[in-house]
Each structure stands twice: as C-alpha cells, then as structure tokens.
Design a protein around this motif. Sequence first.
Motif, PDB file in Angstrom:
ATOM      1  N   SER B 114       0.841  -1.196   0.000  1.00 52.28           N
ATOM      2  CA  SER B 114       0.000   0.000   0.000  1.00 52.28           C
ATOM      3  C   SER B 114       0.875   1.244   0.000  1.00 52.28           C
ATOM      4  O   SER B 114       1.747   1.401   0.856  1.00 52.28           O
ATOM      5  CB  SER B 114      -0.908  -0.013   1.229  1.00 52.28           C
ATOM      6  N   ARG B 483      -3.534 -11.123   9.810  1.00 51.21           N
ATOM      7  CA  ARG B 483      -4.755 -10.408   9.463  1.00 51.21           C
ATOM      8  C   ARG B 483      -4.573  -8.896   9.464  1.00 51.21           C
ATOM      9  O   ARG B 483      -5.550  -8.161   9.381  1.00 51.21           O
ATOM     10  CB  ARG B 483      -5.868 -10.816  10.422  1.00 51.21           C
ATOM     11  N   THR B 485      -4.241  -5.358   8.082  1.00 48.06           N
ATOM     12  CA  THR B 485      -4.650  -4.764   6.806  1.00 48.06           C
ATOM     13  C   THR B 485      -4.052  -3.367   6.677  1.00 48.06           C
ATOM     14  O   THR B 485      -3.698  -2.751   7.684  1.00 48.06           O
ATOM     15  CB  THR B 485      -6.179  -4.642   6.731  1.00 48.06           C
ATOM     16  N   PRO B 487      -5.556  -0.459   6.044  1.00 51.29           N
ATOM     17  CA  PRO B 487      -6.241   0.560   6.867  1.00 51.29           C
ATOM     18  C   PRO B 487      -5.891   0.429   8.351  1.00 51.29           C
ATOM     19  O   PRO B 487      -5.705   1.441   9.042  1.00 51.29           O
ATOM     20  CB  PRO B 487      -7.729   0.266   6.634  1.00 51.29           C
ATOM     21  N   GLY B 488      -5.797  -0.828   8.829  1.00 47.27           N
ATOM     22  CA  GLY B 488      -5.459  -1.032  10.239  1.00 47.27           C
ATOM     23  C   GLY B 488      -4.100  -0.466  10.571  1.00 47.27           C
ATOM     24  O   GLY B 488      -3.930   0.256  11.568  1.00 47.27           O
ATOM     25  N   VAL B 539      -8.984  -2.043  13.949  1.00 48.01           N
ATOM     26  CA  VAL B 539      -9.317  -1.597  12.584  1.00 48.01           C
ATOM     27  C   VAL B 539      -9.035  -2.716  11.582  1.00 48.01           C
ATOM     28  O   VAL B 539      -9.795  -2.922  10.636  1.00 48.01           O
ATOM     29  CB  VAL B 539      -8.557  -0.308  12.230  1.00 48.01           C
ATOM     30  N   SER B 540      -7.955  -3.473  11.804  1.00 45.01           N
ATOM     31  CA  SER B 540      -7.659  -4.587  10.898  1.00 45.01           C
ATOM     32  C   SER B 540      -8.777  -5.621  10.947  1.00 45.01           C
ATOM     33  O   SER B 540      -9.200  -6.152   9.919  1.00 45.01           O
ATOM     34  CB  SER B 540      -6.336  -5.255  11.274  1.00 45.01           C
ATOM     35  N   SER B 542     -11.838  -5.141  11.648  1.00 50.36           N
ATOM     36  CA  SER B 542     -13.094  -4.664  11.079  1.00 50.36           C
ATOM     37  C   SER B 542     -12.994  -4.458   9.569  1.00 50.36           C
ATOM     38  O   SER B 542     -13.984  -4.138   8.925  1.00 50.36           O
ATOM     39  CB  SER B 542     -13.522  -3.368  11.770  1.00 50.36           C
ATOM     40  N   THR B 543     -11.783  -4.620   9.006  1.00 47.29           N
ATOM     41  CA  THR B 543     -11.652  -4.547   7.543  1.00 47.29           C
ATOM     42  C   THR B 543     -11.036  -5.841   7.017  1.00 47.29           C
ATOM     43  O   THR B 543      -9.984  -5.806   6.386  1.00 47.29           O
ATOM     44  CB  THR B 543     -10.773  -3.357   7.125  1.00 47.29           C
ATOM     45  N   GLY B 545     -11.714  -7.715   4.611  1.00 46.81           N
ATOM     46  CA  GLY B 545     -11.602  -7.852   3.166  1.00 46.81           C
ATOM     47  C   GLY B 545     -10.355  -7.203   2.595  1.00 46.81           C
ATOM     48  O   GLY B 545     -10.003  -7.428   1.441  1.00 46.81           O
ATOM     49  N   ARG B 546      -9.670  -6.395   3.399  1.00 47.72           N
ATOM     50  CA  ARG B 546      -8.538  -5.647   2.873  1.00 47.72           C
ATOM     51  C   ARG B 546      -7.183  -6.312   3.128  1.00 47.72           C
ATOM     52  O   ARG B 546      -6.145  -5.715   2.886  1.00 47.72           O
ATOM     53  CB  ARG B 546      -8.514  -4.244   3.477  1.00 47.72           C
TER      54      ARG B 546
END
Lengths: 119, 600
Positions: B114, B483, B485, B487-488, B539-540, B542-543, B545-546
């Motif tokens: 990212s 896990r 992500t 965003p996390g 945050v990871s 809760s996302t 899919g990312r």
Amino acid sequence: MPQDPTERRVVVTGPPRRARRTSGYYRPRTEIDEQTTLGHTYVRSLMRIQLRAGLTVFAVLALLVGPLPLVFAAAPDARRLEWAVLGFGLYPPLVLLARWYVRRAERNERDFVRLVEDR
Amino acid sequence: MNYTYAVTAVALVVLATVLVGAFGLRISRTTSDFYVASRTVGPRLNAAAISGEYLSAASFLGIAGLVLVQGPDMLWYPVGYTAGYLVLLLFVAAPLRRSGAYTLPDFAEARLASQTVRRLAGTLVVGVGWLYLLPQLQGAGLTLTVLTGAPDWLGGVIVAVVVTVIVAAGGMRSITFVQAFQYWLKLTALLVPALFLILAWQSDGAPSHAFDEPAAFREQRTVRVDDTLDLRLAEPLTVTVDGSVDGRDLDGTEVSLPAGTHRVGGGTRLTFAEGAEVPAAGRGADDALSPSRAESREERPLYATYGLILATFLGTMGLPHVVVRFYTSPHGVAARRTTVAVLGLIGAFYLLPPVYGALGRLYAPELTLTGDADAAVLLLPGRMIGGVGGDLLGALVAGGAFAAFLSTASGLTMAVAGVLTQDVLPSRGVRHFRLGTVLAMAVPLAASVLVGGLPVADAVGLAFAVSASSFCPLLVLGIWWRRLTPPGAAAGMLVGGGSAFLAVAATMTGYPGAGPWHALLAWPALWSVPLGFLTMVLVSLSTPGRVPPGTAAVLARFHLPEELRTEELRTEELRTEERRTEERRTEERRTEEKRTEVSP
C-alpha cells in the motif's frame, strides 16, 4: 607400488534417491514451494514456534525488569542497590537472554529444515 | 583549563570524518555492486558499526548529566537503550532482514502493498528522525560552549554543516568501517579517562556518598548562576550571596534561607559551605521554555519510570538509522547473531556513563544549578586531575563526544533525507537528494536554536516514545499477524504515533504547566503504545476484506530460513537488488556529470 587399502573403490548400494522421490513420497518442501494450504500450515507452525520462543524470553525479561521500579520505590534507602543493579547488574542477564534466544531460534529453524527436507 | 588540546581533538575528529567520507565516496564509486558487497559484512564488524551509529550524544553526555542531576533512577535510560535491542532481536531482527526491506517505508510497502501506508511510515520516519537529531545538535553546541565559550548555536551549526556536506556528497553511505571505528573511538574516549578518574577518586580516599541522596558539596564552592532560576529547598540553607535573591540585592552577605522556593537572579554568585546539600533547581517562571520533565518525574516517579522503560524497550526497533543497518547482514541468522554482539558492545559502553554520573555528583555537584549538567563528562577530567594530563583526557573526551554527534547525526540525516527524496520531493535525482539532505538538517537545526532548553537525553526519550507507539506495532504485527490490513496499519500508526507526537509537542511548548496532565503528556508511552496496538488490531479486524492477497507468501519469506527459499522468491530479491544497484549507478553517473559541469 602397493595400493593403500583405504583408497579402494567401494560400491554403495541402496535405492536411488530420485526413484524414492518420484514414487509419490510425501514431500513437505514442495507443498511450501507451491503455496498449498498444507504448505501454509507448515509456515504457520514455524511462525508459531518462533513466536513462542520470542514470547518466552520476553516474559522472562518482563519478570526480571518489571518489578524493579517497585522494589526501588519500596526501599528508598537501598540506593546503593539501585546503583549496582541498574549501573552494572542488568547487562549480563540481557546478553545471556539474547544468546539463549538465538540458540533456541536457530534450533527451531534447523528442526524445521530437517522436517520439510525429510532428512 | 587549557582549551587548545580540546579544540585540536575536536578539529581532528571532524577532519578525519570528512576525509574518510571523501575516501568512502571514491571507494563506493569504484565498487560497482555496492549493495551486494555490503551484504558480506560479518556479524562482528557490522555489530561495531551498528553500535557506533547508535551511541549518540544522549549516551555519551546525556546519561551522565541526568544521573548527576536526578540520581540513579536515570540509569533506566542506558538499560532501556540496551534492552531495546533484545526486544528487537526477539521479534524483528531475522524477519526484518529476510523481508529485504532497506527502510521502514520499504517494509510497510513490502508487507502491505500500500502506497498510503508507505507514505505515512515515511512521514513518521522524518518526524522521529528530526526529534532525534535535535539533541545531537544541542549536545554539539553545549560541548563547544563548555570547551571554548563559543556561543550556544555554533557547535550545532558545525555538526550540521559537516554532516550535510558528507551525506550530500554520498560519502557516508557504504562506510561500515567508519561507523565501526567510531564505536571504538567513543569507547576509548570514555574508558581511558574513566580509569584515570577512578584512580584519582581512589587516591582521594574513595568517598562514596555520591550513592546517597541528595548530593552534597564536598568543599566550599562558589557557583555562578547565569540565568534566573528557582531554588527549591527542603531544609533551611545558609549561603553567601553576591547578587540578588528573592528580589533583595546582597553583596557578599551570608544569609539563611528558610525552606521553600527562592528566586535567584541572573549573574548571582552563590557560595556554598562544605557539606551543604545541593538544592534542587527549577526554571524561572518567566522562562518561555518548557518546564523540565524532571518536575513531573518528581511528582509521579513510578509512572515516569514505567513510561521510560516501555518507550526505550519498544522504541529501539523503530529508529530510522537502526533498521537500515540490518540489511547489511548477509542473512537472517547473521542478523540475529549481529544483534547479540550489538547487545554486548553497547552494554559494555553503558557501564561507563554511570561512573561519570556518580563522580559528577561528588566533584561537580553545582552543575545541577548552572544548567550545564550534560557537560559533566567533559569537565570532570579537568576538575579531578587537572594539569596537562587533565587537559589531554578532557580533549580525548571532547573528541569522542564529537564522534558521537557526527556518526549518529549522519546516520539519521541519511535516513531522513532518503525518505524525503523518495516520498516527498517530486523526483529522485541527485539534486533532489541534496535538497532533501539540506532540508533534513535545516529543520532540527532551527528547532535546536528555538527550543534550546530540553535536556539532551530527555529529547531522545521523546523520540523513542513516538517510535514505540507507531513503528513497534507496525513491525511486530506486520511480522507475526496475518490479518493486518493497510487501513489497520495506517490507523494504528496515526493514532499511536500521532498521539505520542502531539503529547511530545505539547510538552515541548510547555502546555500544560504541571499536574497529572503534564506527567501523562511528558511520558506518553504507557498509554500511547497500547493505544497504537489496539487501534491497529481493531481496525484490521473490522476490515477483513482488505488483507493483501500476497500475505501468505510474504510471511513465508519473512520466516523461512534462507535455505528453504523458493527460486521465485530468490530471484525476486535479486531483482530488487539489481534495481537498487542500477539506481545507485545512475545516481553516481549523475553526480559525476554534475561534478564535471561544476569543475572548471
């Protein structure tokens, strides 16, 4: 010239390695290389065992260092003890813990390589 | 005290660094595959290089100064600086080397694929780097002031200019030898005088009340107070005053001050009797600078100590100039062994500053009042031994101190300038790299002139807090948790690192003045590190899919021993390496072209 007996050629018999491999013999290495689910399980097991090694040493470090500020606060007269422990005493255990961990982590990796290469 | 020796020693160290930098430039030009070559650095040499870069002004001067002023509690700093490497070894060293990442932004990109996370990590690297550069420059200024009476800012400017020139010329890049040499130089510069000081202490009858609280004057001593300060007396004190106390002008009169706080005017001379306890000093209220973190430490010593422990234990792994060096190990196993050697080397070094701190409490206790406590290491040889011997030993210490500023500052400038060039400035050319270098140095230089009052080791402690609450979660979760992500990771770094950064900024600007809030903000690690980890995890989760698609392969690369690497991964790494070598070659060619343009 008399021949040295140790230099004589010796034929070693046994099943050729290649034949063993192609005979559907179970090979974890390929699983890892091809990133199958089973291969991931192998990597996961290595990660878990390495994490456990790290956490164990970390726990020892926490138990060693964690109570010290409390001890020093509880015994404000033991200034000399504080000087000795913080100035000199803590460094040898730190190096020993590091060596212990490295030995353990390297052994874990050797065991893992032996497992997946089937040696 | 004769200043000639010390100035000569400092000049020699600066000159040697510039020369070796220039030679290094030549060598790294003719060595075509620079990165491949640096991968053959063995654990021992590499460990000395890492230690040489790591031991900064805070270690060389700051710890002794803090111990002198605040007592043995401050010995947690060197313990934490060392233990930080143990934590780094346990969770980060080998996987970080196997990741092939050269900087923290590289790591973020490799793990999470990212660009956003990469940029965020880059921003934080710049922030931490600047926070860490600040005390190096301040330390240099202080050293030069103590040695020659030059104005405060001059030493900082000298270090800034030398480092900028060396780094901009590209000289400090490949020189593992220089950093390794500077470790041994620093160790010698502290060890040899320390031995003589201990001998002097022994022949003095080995007084040991330095270990008791509080410090006391061993003989009648006159202290000149340069800036207005507040004396806090726990007991009444009899002192001879030449100047002003509490607004009263006194002319060499002996006065008895009752317990409480007393304002001493600037330029006042205080003469303390033998055996008098050294009073605690606070800054004057009209002073715009931050209240010392020492005050909140006095109010909540346990909270402050645990905050310090957490910040240093977990912050080391995120320091920008530490990560870079791990890439020079040939493989993961060597990275681990290197770290063990580093632990031994810096542990050995840290046995020395406490000696200076303890002797300082005995022989130079008035430094707590004049605000020059960081200079204790420099002053002790002259104070305790004197004569030509004392001058020579003082010169050795001064040279070592400058080696400390130069090596750490150039490592940091290199890291910060690299990030600025790659991720901030519009293109990657040599010209922009130079611009990045100037920028990387100009900001902390300006800040060091503006925020001059922070004790050297304190400022470094703040950098550690920010690093511990942003990079530590990123590295640990990135290496061990599937896990994670993008965003996390971004949210965790922003919340953890951002809050620590704001707390640091608030402390530096002096808000809020005192009380529990000040303690919370001055020692943020205890709440900001869990906050960073928690945000990153939540945050990871809760996302889900990312999660980047290649995570399993990336983690396999981090953890599998090199001998099990698949061909695909190996070639990928080789490709990265070739790309880097190519980039470097292009850069060198451009430098060459530029050089020929400039030269007549």
